[in-house]
Motif scaffolding. Structure first.
Motif, short mmCIF file in Angstrom:
data_model
loop_
_atom_site.label_atom_id
_atom_site.label_comp_id
_atom_site.label_asym_id
_atom_site.label_seq_id
_atom_site.Cartn_x
_atom_site.Cartn_y
_atom_site.Cartn_z
N THR A 70 -49.76 38.89 44.53
CA THR A 70 -49.14 38.72 43.22
C THR A 70 -49.35 37.31 42.69
OG1 THR A 70 -47.47 40.37 43.79
CG2 THR A 70 -46.98 38.91 41.94
N GLN A 71 -49.18 36.35 43.58
CA GLN A 71 -49.37 34.94 43.21
C GLN A 71 -50.82 34.68 42.78
OE1 GLN A 71 -48.23 32.14 46.33
NE2 GLN A 71 -49.96 30.84 45.78
N THR A 74 -51.35 35.95 39.32
CA THR A 74 -50.77 35.04 38.32
C THR A 74 -51.70 33.86 38.06
OG1 THR A 74 -48.53 35.64 39.00
CG2 THR A 74 -48.79 33.58 37.80
N GLN A 75 -52.26 33.31 39.14
CA GLN A 75 -53.16 32.17 39.00
C GLN A 75 -54.45 32.55 38.27
OE1 GLN A 75 -53.77 30.47 42.89
NE2 GLN A 75 -51.61 29.93 43.15
N GLY A 77 -54.53 34.80 35.96
CA GLY A 77 -54.17 35.23 34.61
C GLY A 77 -54.18 36.74 34.43
N THR A 79 -52.50 40.75 36.03
CA THR A 79 -51.48 41.44 36.80
C THR A 79 -52.16 42.23 37.91
OG1 THR A 79 -50.03 41.65 34.89
CG2 THR A 79 -49.63 43.16 36.72
#
Length: 425
Positions: A70-71, A74-75, A77, A79
């Protein structure tokens, strides 16, 4: 970026869908998967949802592993939508999804499967996706290479070594540190038997698990998988056969999986048990003091054991613009900064020397495993690729024949070589 030659890829896929050889997993088995149709990749490029499939159904959304995915999303950009399957189920679903043009954006698969998927045209090469593999140990990276190209990056590795029972060896007057080659190991087994205990247990079952456990002895004799019936190969099988004949190893090895072999060692009656990194947690639960040494090569030194573990790869997409975010996801998951978390969670040895050093600093018990991984090699290495399963099956059948006494080692391996040579033509 090179042409993807989609016609060749599609043709290759048609030949292998639903015909994958199973049982190539090296690490401890996991079960799960919803058994349903594979979830498709998100359609939006440059943001949106990106799908990741992995073989770790034992980890739920609260685990460090899923939090990392998930991280990384996020990094990048995007989902991340993660789906976990049992290893064999995942391979079949990946082939089917590729045939349907519905592959995930990132696919994490057992390393022997990489060559199957690459040959079928399912995976992009690191040349296409610009994934940097320069920090990875060459012997680990080789498991994902075929035809001069690399298909993904290893997330970590596990392999085999010898666990030993300190009390059993002490009573037999054996110093584990003196076990450096086949002669000294066999001499130790003789002493253990004379002291009224059992020698060594391993898995010689007629499946890939049996081949996996035999390979350190086969390679440790200097044998090559393209010549099963060489003098070196016969020496390796004769070693195992002699151990069973002399009672140094139990006849149960013929049916032992790596799990049942471990259960035998965990009784406390055996001096040695051949098993993997994944048993470390169970070793602490045995109730007796144990140690670990590398599997010795015939003439001394550490034998090359086969590597287990998965590769993080990028499947072929119709929309090649998606590779930008996919590359970011793979790079994040396999990065040096995240590797320690990943390999600790999965009970793996890191694929880079930098992180391996940190692992040993934090847990001295991993030193022997790092040494074993450095000496290890992929089963599909040496550009064997999809030929490997066609060689492995005759090899494990030869093991079964020799250990059961139905054929002597030379005769069993000569027959195996003839079968393998015919199959890989």
């Amino acid at each position: 970026m090179e042409s993807l030659d989609r016609g060749r890829r599609a043709a290759g896929l048609g030949l292998v869908v639903l015909a994958v050889t199973g049982g190539l997993t090296a690490c401890s088995g996991s079960s799960g998967g919803d058994g349903g149709a594979p979830a498709g990749a998100g359609q939006a490029a440059g943001g949106g949802t990106y799908t990741i499939w992995d073989p770790y159904p034992q980890f739920d959304d609260s685990s460090d592993w899923v939090k990392l995915l998930t991280q990384c999303g996020t990094q990048a950009g995007v989902t991340v939508k993660r789906t976990a399957y049992d290893t064999t189920d995942l391979t079949n679903k990946a082939l089917l999804a590729a045939q349907q043009g519905n592959s995930p954006d990132v696919l994490i698969v057992d390393n022997p499967v990489v060559s199957t998927l690459a040959e079928a045209g399912v995976l992009t090469s690191t040349d296409e996706t610009k994934i940097d593999t320069s920090a990875v140990s060459p012997n680990l990276l080789a498991a994902g290479q075929i035809g001069g190209k690399t298909y993904g990056i290893p997330i970590g590795a596990n392999t085999l070594a010898l666990y030993y029972n300190k009390e059993v060896l002490k009573k037999a007057g054996v110093d584990a540190a003196a076990v450096k080659d086949w002669a000294s190991l066999t001499a130790a087994l003789e002493k253990v038997k004379a002291a009224g205990k059992k020698g060594i247990t391993f898995s010689a079952i007629g499946t890939e698990e049996g081949s996996f456990q035999f390979l350190p002895w086969f390679w440790g004799a200097g044998a090559n998988l393209t010549k099963l019936d060489s003098a070196e190969g016969v020496a390796a099988l004769s070693l195992w056969t002699d151990w069973v004949k002399k009672g140094y190893a139990p006849t149960s090895v013929i049916n032992n999986t790596q799990t049942t072999s471990w259960q035998e060692f965990a009784t406390g009656d055996f001096a040695f048990g051949e098993n993997g990194t994944w048993q470390l947690a169970n070793a602490k639960k045995t109730g007796f003091e144990y140690g670990i040494i590398p599997i010795p090569a015939k003439g001394g030194g550490t034998a090359p054991a086969p590597t287990g573990g998965e590769f993080v790869s990028v499947p072929v997409q119709k929309d090649i613009a998606r590779y930008v975010a996919s590359q970011k996801l793979v790079t994040c998951v396999a990065s040096t900064g995240n590797s320690l978390t990943t390999t600790t969670t999965l009970s793996y040895i890191a694929p880079t020397e930098e992180v391996q050093a940190t692992q040993v600093e934090q847990n001295a018990e991993l030193k022997v495993w790092v040494e074993a991984v450095k000496a290890a090699k992929g089963r599909t290495s040496d550009d064997l690729g999809t030929k490997y399963p066609k060689i492995s099956e005759p090899m494990w059948k030869a093991m079964q024949a020799a250990l059961s006494g139905s054929q002597p080692p030379q005769e069993a391996l000569t027959a195996a070589q003839a079968t393998a040579a015919s199959a890989v033509q």
